[in-house]
Design a protein around this motif. Structure first.
Motif, PDB file in Angstrom:
ATOM      1  N   ASP A  43       7.764  -3.043  10.880  1.00  0.00           N
ATOM      2  CA  ASP A  43       7.343  -1.791  11.494  1.00  0.00           C
ATOM      3  C   ASP A  43       5.834  -1.831  11.650  1.00  0.00           C
ATOM      4  OD1 ASP A  43       7.766   0.827  12.582  1.00  0.00           O
ATOM      5  OD2 ASP A  43       6.956   1.665  10.734  1.00  0.00           O
ATOM      6  N   ALA A  44       5.368  -1.591  12.846  1.00  0.00           N
ATOM      7  CA  ALA A  44       3.930  -1.546  13.156  1.00  0.00           C
ATOM      8  C   ALA A  44       3.201  -2.782  12.627  1.00  0.00           C
ATOM      9  CB  ALA A  44       3.315  -0.270  12.606  1.00  0.00           C
ATOM     10  N   GLY A  45       3.815  -3.949  12.828  1.00  0.00           N
ATOM     11  CA  GLY A  45       3.174  -5.202  12.445  1.00  0.00           C
ATOM     12  C   GLY A  45       3.271  -5.560  10.972  1.00  0.00           C
ATOM     13  N   GLN A  46       3.950  -4.760  10.182  1.00  0.00           N
ATOM     14  CA  GLN A  46       4.110  -5.045   8.757  1.00  0.00           C
ATOM     15  C   GLN A  46       5.543  -5.457   8.466  1.00  0.00           C
ATOM     16  OE1 GLN A  46       2.183  -1.209   7.200  1.00  0.00           O
ATOM     17  NE2 GLN A  46       1.641  -2.776   5.695  1.00  0.00           N
ATOM     18  N   SER A  50      12.727  -3.070   2.588  1.00  0.00           N
ATOM     19  CA  SER A  50      13.851  -2.155   2.409  1.00  0.00           C
ATOM     20  C   SER A  50      13.413  -0.739   2.766  1.00  0.00           C
ATOM     21  CB  SER A  50      14.371  -2.198   0.970  1.00  0.00           C
ATOM     22  OG  SER A  50      13.385  -1.753   0.063  1.00  0.00           O
ATOM     23  N   LEU A  51      14.396   0.181   2.780  1.00  0.00           N
ATOM     24  CA  LEU A  51      14.127   1.598   3.050  1.00  0.00           C
ATOM     25  C   LEU A  51      14.858   2.446   2.024  1.00  0.00           C
ATOM     26  CD1 LEU A  51      14.763   1.986   6.899  1.00  0.00           C
ATOM     27  CD2 LEU A  51      12.585   1.614   5.760  1.00  0.00           C
ATOM     28  N   GLU A  52      14.345   3.640   1.829  1.00  0.00           N
ATOM     29  CA  GLU A  52      15.057   4.665   1.067  1.00  0.00           C
ATOM     30  C   GLU A  52      15.095   5.916   1.929  1.00  0.00           C
ATOM     31  OE1 GLU A  52      13.226   5.713  -2.639  1.00  0.00           O
ATOM     32  OE2 GLU A  52      13.356   3.672  -3.396  1.00  0.00           O
ATOM     33  N   ARG A 126      11.450   6.424   3.391  1.00  0.00           N
ATOM     34  CA  ARG A 126      10.373   5.707   2.700  1.00  0.00           C
ATOM     35  C   ARG A 126      10.564   4.223   2.971  1.00  0.00           C
ATOM     36  NH1 ARG A 126       9.521   4.968  -3.739  1.00  0.00           N
ATOM     37  NH2 ARG A 126       7.514   3.899  -3.616  1.00  0.00           N
ATOM     38  N   GLN A 127       9.530   3.619   3.574  1.00  0.00           N
ATOM     39  CA  GLN A 127       9.573   2.191   3.873  1.00  0.00           C
ATOM     40  C   GLN A 127       8.894   1.418   2.759  1.00  0.00           C
ATOM     41  OE1 GLN A 127       9.504   1.370   8.472  1.00  0.00           O
ATOM     42  NE2 GLN A 127       7.574   2.259   7.878  1.00  0.00           N
ATOM     43  N   MET A 128       9.557   0.381   2.280  1.00  0.00           N
ATOM     44  CA  MET A 128       8.953  -0.530   1.326  1.00  0.00           C
ATOM     45  C   MET A 128       8.555  -1.792   2.080  1.00  0.00           C
ATOM     46  SD  MET A 128      10.269   1.778  -0.565  1.00  0.00           S
ATOM     47  CE  MET A 128      12.023   1.726  -0.483  1.00  0.00           C
ATOM     48  N   PHE A 129       7.309  -2.155   1.915  1.00  0.00           N
ATOM     49  CA  PHE A 129       6.797  -3.317   2.625  1.00  0.00           C
ATOM     50  C   PHE A 129       6.836  -4.553   1.730  1.00  0.00           C
ATOM     51  CE2 PHE A 129       4.648   0.311   4.692  1.00  0.00           C
ATOM     52  CZ  PHE A 129       5.149   0.131   5.970  1.00  0.00           C
ATOM     53  N   ALA A 130       6.838  -5.717   2.365  1.00  0.00           N
ATOM     54  CA  ALA A 130       6.911  -6.981   1.645  1.00  0.00           C
ATOM     55  C   ALA A 130       5.721  -7.176   0.711  1.00  0.00           C
ATOM     56  CB  ALA A 130       7.010  -8.139   2.634  1.00  0.00           C
ATOM     57  N   ASP A 131       4.584  -6.535   1.005  1.00  0.00           N
ATOM     58  CA  ASP A 131       3.398  -6.697   0.157  1.00  0.00           C
ATOM     59  C   ASP A 131       3.414  -5.763  -1.062  1.00  0.00           C
ATOM     60  OD1 ASP A 131       2.777  -4.183   1.166  1.00  0.00           O
ATOM     61  OD2 ASP A 131       0.999  -4.825   2.268  1.00  0.00           O
ATOM     62  N   SER A 134       4.208   0.999   0.046  1.00  0.00           N
ATOM     63  CA  SER A 134       5.249   1.797   0.690  1.00  0.00           C
ATOM     64  C   SER A 134       4.613   2.966   1.410  1.00  0.00           C
ATOM     65  CB  SER A 134       6.273   2.301  -0.331  1.00  0.00           C
ATOM     66  OG  SER A 134       5.709   3.264  -1.176  1.00  0.00           O
ATOM     67  N   GLU A 135       5.387   3.583   2.328  1.00  0.00           N
ATOM     68  CA  GLU A 135       4.916   4.773   3.018  1.00  0.00           C
ATOM     69  C   GLU A 135       6.100   5.634   3.408  1.00  0.00           C
ATOM     70  OE1 GLU A 135       2.874   4.134   6.733  1.00  0.00           O
ATOM     71  OE2 GLU A 135       4.612   3.223   7.664  1.00  0.00           O
ATOM     72  N   TRP A 136       5.860   6.937   3.428  1.00  0.00           N
ATOM     73  CA  TRP A 136       6.863   7.880   3.900  1.00  0.00           C
ATOM     74  C   TRP A 136       6.681   8.055   5.399  1.00  0.00           C
ATOM     75  CZ3 TRP A 136      10.835   9.693   1.103  1.00  0.00           C
ATOM     76  CH2 TRP A 136      10.762   9.528  -0.273  1.00  0.00           C
ATOM     77  N   VAL A 137       7.798   8.061   6.133  1.00  0.00           N
ATOM     78  CA  VAL A 137       7.789   8.204   7.582  1.00  0.00           C
ATOM     79  C   VAL A 137       8.515   9.483   7.933  1.00  0.00           C
ATOM     80  CG1 VAL A 137       8.505   7.128   9.756  1.00  0.00           C
ATOM     81  CG2 VAL A 137       7.836   5.692   7.811  1.00  0.00           C
ATOM     82  N   ASN A 138       7.943  10.261   8.836  1.00  0.00           N
ATOM     83  CA  ASN A 138       8.525  11.547   9.243  1.00  0.00           C
ATOM     84  C   ASN A 138       8.751  12.462   8.039  1.00  0.00           C
ATOM     85  OD1 ASN A 138       8.555  10.705  11.899  1.00  0.00           O
ATOM     86  ND2 ASN A 138      10.634   9.922  11.766  1.00  0.00           N
TER      87      ASN A 138
END
Length: 141
Positions: A43-46, A50-52, A126-131, A134-138
């Motif tokens: 998502d957006a280059g990252q 996983s997601l929650e 909530r998106q969990m990034f490989a690094d 994490s960030e909450w979306v919407n």
């Protein structure tokens, strides 16, 4: 349009596209559009690992209202199931189906229904990034 409340459910279990499609299928419809939204790996280059999904306790009521509104305004049967909990890459997050006599109205209504669900039903991602970040979306739901 169905005589009963459309299939509209929030679930913590894996989604079954066949169930959602069957909820709208009928002999009078030449087109059934089924949309499946899956967890993607970016998502957006990252890189996303996983997601929650979290849902407000009344999210099912909101989803039912949106589906019923779309059915009432279009005269077409619709169905939608949205997943909650932890999902991995490739898991189904949402399944939406619409039936219509012809394909154009089925495609258009399905697209509109997905947009309304995204904007009107209080479900947060909530998106969990490989690094490890994490960030909450919407998250304003």
């Amino acid at each position: 349009m169905s005589e009963q409340t459309p299939l509209a459910r929030i679930s913590d279990q894996p989604l079954l596209p066949e169930e959602v499609e069957l909820a709208v299928t009928g002999p009078e419809f030449g087109a059934v559009v089924v949309f499946t939204g899956r967890v993607r790996n970016h998502d957006a280059g990252q890189a996303v690992s996983s997601l929650e999904y979290s849902a407000h306790p009344e999210a099912g009521r909101f989803l039912t209202r949106v589906c019923a509104d779309v059915e009432a305004s279009t005269g077409l049967p619709v169905a939608a199931v949205h997943r909650t909990g932890s999902l991995t890459i490739g898991d189904l997050a949402i399944v939406v189906a619409v039936a219509a006599p012809h394909r154009r109205e089925a495609f258009d209504t399905c697209s509109d229904l997905v947009d309304r669900i995204k904007h009107e039903v209080p479900i947060w991602k909530r998106q969990m990034f490989a690094d490890g970040m994490s960030e909450w979306v919407n998250a304003c739901g």
